[in-house]
Design a protein around this motif. Structure first.
Motif: not given
Length: 862
Positions: A50-59, A85-86, A96-102
């Motif tokens: 999210l900070s430098d455009g690297g591979p998208a991962r769920r953390v 939540g974004e 719980r504050v999360v969204g579909p793009r989290t």
């Protein structure tokens, strides 16, 4: 819009390539980064791409506290120019504050533990960051162990980072299978250390108690810091009560705001502290502010040097927090808060010489806490003994055994230790197993609403101002407008949703063990008829008592002389003026131990009736015939008891002979063998045997009290078997019993009078009794004239007899074990002193050759 200037300024950015390389090559890594470097905020964003455009991962980022989880999510969202939540969300218990793009979700370790139990694979998660792992919370250690199991068996591609500012990096690296250690350099602003010990000694912390003089000193140091330094002041204190007391002593600071930060503080106050302000501030905080939270504007830290850690008293069955000296690692973390944004100062409220004696790290919770919840988690994971879990410290055997006993009693584990279906349900309620049991079993008895309300009240102890009566505290929470009441209502809603309906629980295992949820009615102790009540009609305050008693059945207690006796055997006291005083029965929900007291102190309890007590602690109900030595005699009685509490007592007229015998032996152990009849001959026989045992050993018997108790069946069995009371013991001839211990089988018993004769014949012909009261050397007291002509001292069993030579008046004139030496060297002085005083008695010049006599000179001439 991403705030790249703020991201680029975080020092941990330089360590990101090394961290990425470590995870790529090994899959795990240990990240050591000083406070303020951005390990909690930039690292998860970078790993998620999210900070430098690297591979998208769920953390998933696991934080030890709810306040830290919320703060970390807010900070990351701000760095991305978004709302929580974004791309970044958070989940804590009840929120719980999360969204579909989290892609980055910050959770508490407890939440992550629940997710692992529900689905071990953690589908969709690529990286898990265990933040602040140095704190060694039990949930965090457990999560790490479970994640390593998942990597080894199910998902080797799952990446794992253990992160902290101060930690045992080598230990974590070993635990993670030789993981690389990545260190980030921080922008370390210098922090000056000012040692500020109290002028007079203060008492060390004990239990929850902190010496008021210590808190007064902390307040004075805060005032001093405000005078000597610029910037906001962050003061660390061990708990909410200490924060309130110090805040009260800081009144009248003029244009300085005093804020309080702790886990119970309202969210608005927490947000205000973390957002900063225009006025100068003093922030009083617990250890929640040690890590993960940056309080802007802080240039000064005042460290009380105290912290709270969990402890459990297994002997009393009481678990609570206790105040301890903070570790050196905690001290470094706290001091670092002063140098986050600029050079700062830390005032340490102890002497520099004490610092080296502080523990290096906090005590791992697994070593000191109640392990019931951990044991249930391990059982649900499939490893009841926790022997296969990768843990930095193994759980203590005694604590695990106590935990398994509790789990077995509430039906959470099978006899093999594995989780039952009921135990799995308990583990998923997000409660301590005791409270989960109370919620499950109380719902069909008192209703889902009441059960959820009371369990919510017990899951987070209410503020002290709510009082010590659980029922009154519940009424106050229902109508309260404070932060605690708001959190309580949120938890009630969660539990009400999670609790079972009556139809779901009516056939489940119920109170204590695998008995039905609705046990038989309690029996009246006097008539044996069914006592009205039991679980029936358990509404209102009675329902509150039912829930508390189900959670802590061993803590139901009966009033006894102004105090209470729990069925576990622990005595408890309530405070002066408490509404619980004078109540016949209570259920103790929260207790600790006061300074210098062996009794527990009730912090939270509720009145119950005997029916509820009997039902809750039903497994401890006993009807026994007791025959024991009490008040100096045998007492036989029929006792009905609930654990340690005696419900009814009646005399027992025909006691079993075996029980009477045991009681008599108990009396002999308590009061000694003086209860028997000891004639002079018996006492002397015991002394003679003790002498032979001392000098010759086997086969001569040991006749000490301990040895006689060990062989009591051999020498007293016939007599004791016929006795019924104390008076009968007084008629038993101890001497006859001792004769049974003589070595008859070897034939040595016949040599008793030869080796240790009762009397010795002296040269005068008299037979003088030997004193064996000193086993190391017998004594012969005899008049000096009767020993004339005896050149050597008598010898018994190889030991020269100690001869007390008496004057004609029977007083000691000399003591010797070497007669030849005395006749030669000592006699002249005795003769010179006594011949003038006793002229009628013979005083020959050569006593070794003189005639022995028991008479005077006149008698001899006749």
């Amino acid at each position: 819009m991403i705030r790249y200037d703020a991201l680029d300024a975080l020092p941990v950015r330089a360590a990101l390539p090394s961290l990425a390389e470590a995870l790529e090559g090994h899959g795990t890594a240990v990240l050591v980064a000083p406070p303020g470097t951005g390990k909690t905020t930039l690292v998860p964003l970078a790993l998620a791409g999210l900070s430098d455009g690297g591979p998208a991962r769920r953390v998933v980022v696991a934080e030890p506290r709810r306040i830290a989880a919320r703060a970390a999510a807010r900070r990351m969202a701000w760095l991305l120019g978004e709302k929580v939540g974004e791309s970044v969300g958070h989940t804590v218990r009840g929120e719980r504050v999360v969204g579909p793009r989290t892609r980055v979700e910050v959770v508490t370790t407890g939440v992550l533990l629940q997710r692992l139990q529900r689905d071990q694979e953690l589908p969709g998660v690529d990286v898990v960051v265990l933040d602040e792992c140095h704190e060694r919370h039990l949930d965090a250690d457990t999560v790490a162990a479970f994640l390593l199991d998942v990597r080894a068996a199910l998902r080797p591609e799952l990446r794992l980072v253990a992160a902290s500012a101060t930690t045992d990096a080598e230990g974590w690296a070993r635990l993670l299978g030789g993981a690389p250690v990545v260190a980030a350099e921080g922008v370390s602003y210098p922090v000056e250390v000012v040692w500020a010990p109290p002028a007079r000694p203060v008492r060390p912390p004990h239990g929850m108690r902190v010496d008021p003089a210590a808190l007064t000193h902390v307040a004075s140091v805060v005032r001093r810091a405000l005078t000597e330094r610029e910037g906001d002041v962050l003061c660390f204190l061990p708990g909410v009560g200490e924060i309130a007391r110090v805040a009260g002593q800081l009144g009248g600071l003029g244009d300085v705001d005093v804020l309080q930060v702790h886990g119970r503080a309202p969210a608005a106050v927490q947000d205000a502290v973390l957002a900063g302000g225009e006025r100068r501030r003093v922030v009083l905080a617990t250890s929640v502010a040690e890590s993960s939270l940056t309080v802007p504007g802080v240039r000064v830290v005042v460290d009380s040097g105290l912290a709270r850690e969990p402890r459990v008293d297994h002997a009393r069955g009481i678990g609570s927090l206790t105040t301890v000296r903070a570790s050196r690692a905690a001290g470094r973390q706290r001091a670092g808060r002063a140098g986050r944004e600029a050079p700062g100062t830390v005032y340490r409220c102890w002497a520099e010489a004490e610092d080296a004696r502080l523990p290096r790290f906090p005590s791992p919770e697994i070593k000191v806490a109640d392990l019931t919840a951990f044991a249930l988690q391990a059982a649900c994971w499939g490893d009841p003994e926790a022997t296969g879990l990768a843990l930095l410290d193994p759980p203590p055997g005694g604590a695990m055994a106590a935990a398994r006993n509790v789990l077995s009693a509430i039906g959470a584990v099978s006899p093999t230790g594995h989780a039952t279906e009921r135990g799995v349900r308990m583990s998923r309620l997000g409660l301590h197993p005791r409270l989960a049991r109370a919620l499950l079993d109380a719902t069909p008895l008192v209703g889902a609403e009441c059960a959820a309300e009371v369990v919510a009240l017990l899951s987070e102890e209410p503020p002290r101002e709510y009082g010590d009566d659980l029922a009154a505290a519940l009424r106050r929470a229902r109508h309260g407008g404070d932060a605690y009441a708001a959190r309580w209502r949120t938890e009630v809603r969660r539990l009400r949703t999670a609790s079972p309906s009556a139809s779901q629980t009516g056939t489940q295992t119920g109170p204590q063990t695998g008995t039905p949820s609705h046990p038989a009615p309690a029996q009246d102790s006097r008539t044996g008829e069914a006592q009205a009540g039991g679980w029936a009609a358990a509404g209102g305050d009675r329902g509150v008592g039912v829930v508390a008693a189900l959670a802590f059945p061993e803590r139901v207690a009966r009033g006894e002389g102004g105090a209470f006796l729990m069925v576990s055997g622990t005595r408890a006291e309530v405070a002066e003026g408490s509404g619980l005083r004078g109540v016949p029965w209570i259920s103790v929900a929260v207790a600790d131990r006061a300074v210098g007291s062996g009794h527990a102190r009730v912090r939270l309890g509720v009145a119950v009736d005997e029916g509820v007590a009997r039902e809750a602690a039903g497994e401890l109900y006993r009807r026994d015939e007791e025959v024991a030595w009490r008040d100096g005699d045998v007492v036989a009685r029929r006792v009905e008891r609930l654990g340690a509490v005696e419900l009814a007592v009646r005399p027992l007229r025909e006691a079993a002979p075996a029980l009477v015998r045991q009681a008599l032996l108990e009396g002999l152990r308590d009061e000694g063998f003086g209860l028997l009849r000891w004639s002079q001959d018996a006492a002397r026989l015991r002394e003679r045997l003790a002498f032979l045992r001392e000098r010759l050993g086997e086969p001569w018997p040991d006749v000490s009290d301990g040895a006689l108790h060990a062989r009591v069946e051999e020498w007293l069995e016939p007599e004791v078997s016929r006795a019924r009371r104390r008076a009968d013991l007084g008629r038993i001839d101890a001497g006859e019993g001792l004769k049974r211990l003589l070595p008859w089988a070897t034939g040595d018993a016949a040599r008793l009078d030869e080796l240790a004769p009762e009397r010795i014949e002296v040269p005068s012909g008299s037979r003088i009794r030997v004193d064996y009261s000193r086993p190391e050397q017998p004594v012969l007291a005899v008049k000096l004239q009767e020993m004339f002509g005896l050149r050597e001292s008598p010898v018994l069993a190889g030991v020269p007899v100690l001869v007390h030579l008496l004057s004609p008046a029977g007083r000691p004139a000399a003591v010797t074990a070497d007669l030849a030496s005395f006749w030669r060297d000592g006699y002249r002085a005795v003769r010179a002193e006594l011949r003038g005083r006793y002229p009628r008695h013979p005083w020959p010049e050569d006593p070794a050759t003189a005639e022995p006599t028991r008479y005077t000179n006149a008698r001899l001439r006749r």
